[in-house]
Design a protein around this motif. Structure first.
Motif, PDB file in Angstrom:
ATOM      1  N   TRP A 165       3.319 -11.432   5.340  1.00  0.00           N
ATOM      2  CA  TRP A 165       3.436 -11.184   3.895  1.00  0.00           C
ATOM      3  C   TRP A 165       2.039 -11.206   3.265  1.00  0.00           C
ATOM      4  O   TRP A 165       1.696 -12.087   2.488  1.00  0.00           O
ATOM      5  CB  TRP A 165       4.327 -12.223   3.243  1.00  0.00           C
ATOM      6  N   SER A 168       1.469 -11.605  -0.485  1.00  0.00           N
ATOM      7  CA  SER A 168       1.593 -12.974  -0.984  1.00  0.00           C
ATOM      8  C   SER A 168       0.317 -13.756  -0.722  1.00  0.00           C
ATOM      9  O   SER A 168      -0.091 -14.595  -1.542  1.00  0.00           O
ATOM     10  CB  SER A 168       2.778 -13.674  -0.320  1.00  0.00           C
ATOM     11  N   VAL A 417       5.240 -10.847  -2.217  1.00  0.00           N
ATOM     12  CA  VAL A 417       4.851 -10.462  -3.572  1.00  0.00           C
ATOM     13  C   VAL A 417       4.784  -8.938  -3.682  1.00  0.00           C
ATOM     14  O   VAL A 417       4.246  -8.262  -2.796  1.00  0.00           O
ATOM     15  CB  VAL A 417       3.491 -11.090  -3.935  1.00  0.00           C
ATOM     16  N   CYS A 424       7.508 -11.863  -6.677  1.00  0.00           N
ATOM     17  CA  CYS A 424       8.423 -11.336  -5.670  1.00  0.00           C
ATOM     18  C   CYS A 424       9.838 -11.220  -6.233  1.00  0.00           C
ATOM     19  O   CYS A 424      10.173 -11.825  -7.257  1.00  0.00           O
ATOM     20  CB  CYS A 424       8.434 -12.229  -4.432  1.00  0.00           C
TER      21      CYS A 424
END
Length: 580
Positions: A165, A168, A417, A424
């Motif tokens: 991710w 993020s 995100v 998110c």
């Protein structure tokens, strides 16, 4: 005088109690500015999205109960439904999943919190969108203090952020240290653009709110959601999946209002949301407990905890068998809340802890429970829900307006995100079952049966209390403990919140991977050895929880003479009530 961690606040101007002091002070600032309780709730709600990103976010959900002064109480449902493309066949047959993943875009429903706050502001507030969003924008742009739980939550998923991710990681890595200021300038930019576009569209307040809604659900925010949903991301199944949200899912959704459910209890009337939430279990527990002399048992005694726990098990068993979105399933609400049904069910409460999930048969219907999921995978590094994965707020103003809201979802460890937006999407679809014919089976456009459960209480036909707590499946247990302590043992709001708490997990968890802990009861160890040993003798599997660990309850109240009061939980070291 009972010694408490803080005083019960008293005053006549306004009371704001939330799970974070910055949100509480933002709400109070709005009251001082001349706004009402609903303006303050919106400002506090948006602030909570920024300062407690591990517990809620802009992509999450919102149930609230509002009582306008001189009007009637109403439930605001801003729980988004499943996408039109979300079918059991898609998840189970095409993707080979036994459960909806607990993380990632495949668990997303329509993000309802933003539309819900706008509806509250439009219909019950007085201020402009800029007035209520300025606090959230300021903290996102200039920074907010990182509480230890945020740093701990990011640390749990650090490898996931670095390896999978990466969007993020751009927002939350390196891990911010506790006490340092953390900024989310992408989120600040998103909210600033929404306000600018809204004000450019019109000088009228309501038109600006409508334009902000359009920006979110059919404008630049929606466009970013849709682009993001096309990308495959690692989720809790250990595989990568894209999401299912489509343009029409976002464009056609609106927050709705409905009448609350109500049960009378010891001179009070408790008001809750419908069976698309778990709120009904609070009311069912009251019906069952009405047949016991709780005050005579002694607060936090073994007999008291045993009685409350066994009644909770019966109510939650009914949750599993009967609760679901009433637009899709026929939920026997009237029978579930009837005294005759409770009288019959109460006979099942014995001297020993039950290890069975025992739903009732309202109206003679045969209950059906979900089959047990197999050994479902949980990918390494994927965050799991905690007992406090939500936020809460309660507000009452000098005019007599009162509101209780439990925003949740969209937490930072739930999904990657969205890079253009700084936050998110939520993962509420994980609460659906991938098994046909259950009240909470997945269907396109259906609301998942959530755990989110704010509470209002009336006395003599007037609003008296607003209360609630984060905590997933524990919400309608922890809040109930505070309510019972206030009603049966005469504790003021702060003392009732401070009192030793407990809960059970002897039913399927609402969260992936849906575990059950038969005979389980968690009790704060300051309840004493006599209580813990007494529960063990009754057959409970006792989890001796740390002294101040179960609950994050906040509450406000209004006496008949107009005196306002409030309290907030000290356990999280961040929830505060403010007022005067």
């Amino acid at each position: 005088m009972t010694t408490t961690t803080r005083p019960e606040l008293r005053g006549r101007f306004g009371m704001v109690a939330t799970t974070h002091w910055l949100a509480s002070t933002a709400g109070m600032a709005v009251l001082e500015q001349g706004g009402n309780a609903f303006d303050a709730a919106v400002a506090a709600g948006f602030t909570l999205q920024v300062v407690e990103p591990h517990l809620n976010g802009p992509g999450g959900d919102l149930p609230a109960i509002l009582w306008p002064a001189g009007g009637e109480p109403v439930v605001l449902c801003a729980q988004g439904p499943a996408p039109r493309a979300a079918t059991i066949a898609r998840y189970r047959d095409e993707l080979g999943l036994e459960l909806v993943p607990g993380t990632g875009p495949l668990a997303a429903v329509v993000p309802g919190a933003f539309g819900g706050w706008l509806a509250m502001l439009r219909d019950h507030g007085t201020l402009t969108l800029r007035d209520v969003l300025r606090f959230a924008i300021g903290y996102a742009e200039d920074g907010y203090p990182v509480v230890p739980q945020i740093a701990r939550g990011i640390r749990n998923v650090e490898s996931l952020f670095r390896d999978e991710w990466t969007t993020s990681a751009e927002v939350y890595l390196p891990i911010p240290g506790p006490g340092t200021l953390h900024r989310n300038r992408k989120l600040a930019s998103t909210y600033r653009r929404i306000v600018d576009e809204a004000e450019a569209s019109s000088s009228d307040r309501d038109d600006q709110i409508a334009a902000a809604h359009d920006a979110w659900y059919s404008g630049f925010v929606a466009d970013a959601f849709l682009r993001f949903q096309d990308v495959e991301w690692m989720d809790s199944s250990g595989e990568r999946h894209a999401g299912l949200l489509a343009e029409e899912d976002l464009r056609d959704w609106r927050a709705t209002y409905e009448s609350p459910l109500a049960v009378d209890y010891h001179g009070l009337t408790v008001l809750k949301a419908g069976p698309w939430s778990q709120a009904l279990v609070f009311l069912q527990q009251l019906r069952l407990l009405d047949g016991f002399d709780l005050a005579s048992l002694g607060h936090a005694s073994a007999e008291y905890v045993h009685t409350v726990t066994e009644c909770a098990k019966l109510a939650f068993a009914d949750r599993e068998a009967w609760y679901g979105d009433p637009q899709f399933v026929d939920v026997p609400i009237e029978e579930l809340l009837s005294t005759a049904y409770a009288d019959e069910r109460r006979k099942l409460v014995g001297d020993e802890a039950s290890a069975e999930l025992r739903p009732g048969a309202p109206d003679g219907r045969i209950p059906r429970l979900a089959g047990l999921a197999g050994n479902v995978p949980v990918a390494p590094g994927v965050g799991e829900p905690t007992r406090g994965d939500t936020v809460h707020l309660d507000i009452v103003d000098r005019f007599g307006n009162m509101v209780s809201a439990t925003p949740s979802g969209g937490w930072l460890w739930g999904a990657p995100v969205v890079p253009e937006l700084g936050f998110c999407l939520g993962t509420r679809a994980q609460m659906f079952w991938l098994e046909e014919g259950l009240p909470n089976s997945l269907e396109p456009g259906k609301r998942p049966r959530t755990t989110l459960s704010p509470t209002l209480v009336a006395r003599g036909g007037d609003p008296y209390l607003a209360l609630g707590t984060p905590g997933g499946d524990q919400q309608d247990q922890w809040a109930l403990q505070a309510f019972l302590a206030h009603v049966h043992f005469g504790m003021d709001l702060q003392a009732a919140i401070d009192a030793p708490s407990h809960h059970t997990e002897a039913f399927p968890s609402s969260f992936y991977p849906r575990a059950t802990r038969a005979r389980h009861v968690a009790v704060e160890d300051r309840a004493g050895d006599e209580t813990l040993e007494g529960l063990r003798r009754r057959g409970h599997e006792v989890e001796a929880a740390a002294a101040w660990s179960l609950g994050r309850v906040t509450a406000v109240g209004r006496e008949a003479d107009g005196v306002l009061k409030a309290g907030a939980d000290p356990r999280s070291m961040q929830a505060y009530a403010v007022g005067r």
